[in-house]
Design a protein around this motif. Structure first.
Motif, PDB file in Angstrom:
ATOM      1  N   GLY A 258      49.470   0.915   4.746  1.00  0.00           N
ATOM      2  CA  GLY A 258      50.065   2.133   4.527  1.00  0.00           C
ATOM      3  C   GLY A 258      48.984   3.211   4.271  1.00  0.00           C
ATOM      4  O   GLY A 258      47.825   3.008   3.900  1.00  0.00           O
ATOM      5  N   GLY A 259      49.118   4.592   5.005  1.00  0.00           N
ATOM      6  CA  GLY A 259      48.262   5.560   4.721  1.00  0.00           C
ATOM      7  C   GLY A 259      47.236   5.607   5.927  1.00  0.00           C
ATOM      8  O   GLY A 259      47.129   4.703   6.826  1.00  0.00           O
ATOM      9  N   PRO A 260      46.321   6.639   5.985  1.00  0.00           N
ATOM     10  CA  PRO A 260      45.350   6.797   7.378  1.00  0.00           C
ATOM     11  C   PRO A 260      44.299   5.712   7.014  1.00  0.00           C
ATOM     12  O   PRO A 260      43.841   5.188   8.184  1.00  0.00           O
ATOM     13  N   TYR A 271      51.183   0.432  18.251  1.00  0.00           N
ATOM     14  CA  TYR A 271      52.055   0.516  17.314  1.00  0.00           C
ATOM     15  C   TYR A 271      51.517  -0.186  15.959  1.00  0.00           C
ATOM     16  O   TYR A 271      50.793  -1.393  16.120  1.00  0.00           O
ATOM     17  N   ARG A 272      51.723   0.480  14.884  1.00  0.00           N
ATOM     18  CA  ARG A 272      51.052  -0.075  13.608  1.00  0.00           C
ATOM     19  C   ARG A 272      51.847  -1.036  12.782  1.00  0.00           C
ATOM     20  O   ARG A 272      53.047  -0.680  12.545  1.00  0.00           O
ATOM     21  N   GLU A 273      51.207  -1.993  12.195  1.00  0.00           N
ATOM     22  CA  GLU A 273      51.892  -2.952  11.273  1.00  0.00           C
ATOM     23  C   GLU A 273      52.438  -2.300  10.089  1.00  0.00           C
ATOM     24  O   GLU A 273      53.555  -2.147   9.581  1.00  0.00           O
ATOM     25  N   VAL A 300      57.529   4.089  -0.169  1.00  0.00           N
ATOM     26  CA  VAL A 300      58.757   4.569   0.662  1.00  0.00           C
ATOM     27  C   VAL A 300      58.144   5.430   1.758  1.00  0.00           C
ATOM     28  O   VAL A 300      58.997   6.156   2.691  1.00  0.00           O
ATOM     29  N   GLU A 301      57.038   5.692   1.862  1.00  0.00           N
ATOM     30  CA  GLU A 301      56.383   6.564   2.789  1.00  0.00           C
ATOM     31  C   GLU A 301      55.010   6.038   3.334  1.00  0.00           C
ATOM     32  O   GLU A 301      54.703   5.018   2.718  1.00  0.00           O
ATOM     33  N   ASP A 302      54.425   6.596   4.170  1.00  0.00           N
ATOM     34  CA  ASP A 302      53.195   6.354   4.940  1.00  0.00           C
ATOM     35  C   ASP A 302      52.149   6.727   3.844  1.00  0.00           C
ATOM     36  O   ASP A 302      51.383   7.751   4.202  1.00  0.00           O
TER      37      ASP A 302
END
Ligand SMILES: [Zn+2]
Length: 430
Positions: A258-260, A271-273, A300-302
């Motif tokens: 998750g996240g940058p 496409y990312r895991e 629940v978010e990136d």
């Protein structure tokens, strides 16, 4: 090849250290003695090589022992002096043991484990920390049975989960035990114990169920508190209940990465895991909630989320099970075309059944290839407070599997299969 012969008639496999002080019989006994850097010699086929050691040898003063007290919560005990060595049972904060060796930033404790010096404080004493144990007793708190072992000093401990047993070993401890009270309990069928060596006492809990639901260890002063988790109170199992099958059960889902900063694996199209792990985790959540479960998610978010906060969330929430959702990758030289399938990872034996069941369920019901079921020491499989498994649902870099991974219809089918697999697993372990 033949093993090289060691010089000097040493029959063990330990090379002989030939320091300057060949004999220490006349040395004073109460002070620390520095023997300096050892030189190792090795002889084979009449050829001798020698090499200077990397450390110093000293004889510690027996009158001034260095005692380590664990300040980390918990301290990470290992089988050797680097992070390459395996983890042993973590040491509860407050544990004390005599230091018997050092290597770099690592110290060796008298019961055999190594720990980072930064995870302990050092106290000096003239006697090694040892304890007598006279009794043990249990009490119930909501969701848990606590077994209390009153000790004179917090000693090192290890635990081992068996098929229907939970074994606790106390080191540097001698029993003077006459009586143990253990009334009927939701988890424990009986407790037996034994002094297995002069300084080791072993407690074996025979359990009512083959499935174990989690444990915790802590020191409350000098009393060791072992907590064993009760089976989840599943209200759908009550007579005449019309509740949904997972009613009353808390499940933690952890979408990987998750996240940058942390995309995880990247598929052929970029496409990312992290993206697919979150999409599928949310679909699984919906399916589990439909079956009555109370679902907690680590994200629940990136967003960026390191491993320690995810682990802390498992420890705080104390769910009935925790599942980390990932997709697999291979190193650059891996065989992307021929590597595929569902993988399940577990660490504590209490998580084995869940990992095996979900792996088999997805392979059979979705007709997916099997990558395998693995014992693996991972941050997300290590929590002991609940059966914790990590699923690798497919390989991002396998072109064929990638098509399946990103297909929304297949993602929905996968989420339904995971939720149904979890439901059937709970029914199977009741
Ligand atoms: Zn991953």
């Amino acid at each position: 090849p033949n093993p090289p012969l060691l010089r000097g008639g040493n029959e063990s496999n330990v090379p002989l250290a030939r320091g300057e002080n060949e004999s220490n019989s006349s040395l004073p006994k109460k002070e620390k003695i520095d023997l300096g850097v050892p030189v190792f010699e090795l002889t084979m086929n009449d050829r001798t090589i020698s090499q200077q050691g990397t450390g110093k040898i000293s004889i510690l003063s027996p009158a001034e022992l260095e005692i380590a007290e664990v300040t980390a919560d918990p301290g990470v005990a290992r089988t050797g002096a680097s992070t390459d060595f395996s983890r042993m049972t973590p040491l509860p904060k407050g544990t004390r043991a005599t230091i018997i060796g050092r290597e770099g930033e690592w110290i060796r404790l008298d019961y055999g484990a190594w720990i980072k010096a930064s995870e302990v404080r050092i106290v000096k004493d003239s006697v090694p920390p040892r304890s007598i144990i006279r009794s043990a007793r249990s009490r119930q708190v909501p969701g848990w049975t606590e077994v209390l072992f009153p000790l004179e000093i917090p000693v090192p401990v290890t635990v081992q989960e068996g098929e229907r047993t939970f074994t606790l070993t106390l080191y540097n401890t001698t029993a003077q035990t006459d009586i143990i009270r253990l009334d009927d309990d939701p988890v424990i069928s009986s407790l037996v114990w034994q002094q297995t060596s002069p300084l080791q006492v072993q407690y074996t809990f025979n359990l009512k169920s083959a499935q174990q639901w989690g444990y915790k260890l802590r020191y409350d002063g000098t009393t060791l508190v072992l907590s064993l988790k009760h089976p989840p109170a599943n209200t759908s199992m009550m007579p005449n209940s019309s509740a949904k099958p997972l009613s009353g059960i808390k499940i933690l889902l952890d979408p990987g990465h998750g996240g940058p900063q942390d995309s995880g694996g990247v598929g052929p199209t970029g496409y990312r895991e992290k993206t697919v792990a979150l999409i599928v985790s949310k679909l699984v959540r919906e399916e589990l909630v439909n079956r009555g479960a109370n679902v907690v998610m680590t994200r629940v978010e990136d967003v960026d989320l390191d491993l320690p906060p995810r682990v802390e969330m498992i420890q705080k929430e104390e769910p009935a099970i925790a599942i980390s959702i990932h997709y697999n990758a291979l190193p650059d030289n891996g065989d992307a075309i021929n590597t595929k399938g569902v993988g399940a990872f577990w660490f504590h034996p209490q998580a084995h059944s869940l990992g095996m069941f979900l792996h088999n369920y997805l392979v059979a019901n979705l007709n997916r290839p099997s990558y395998g079921v693995f014992w693996n020491n991972l941050a997300m499989t290590r929590p002991a407070v609940t059966p914790s498994v990590l699923m690798e649902l497919g390989f991002m870099i396998n072109p064929e599997e990638f098509e399946w991974i990103v297909n929304p219809t297949e993602q929905q089918k996968l989420a339904e299969a995971i939720a149904q697999g979890i439901t059937e697993w709970f029914a199977s372990v009741k």
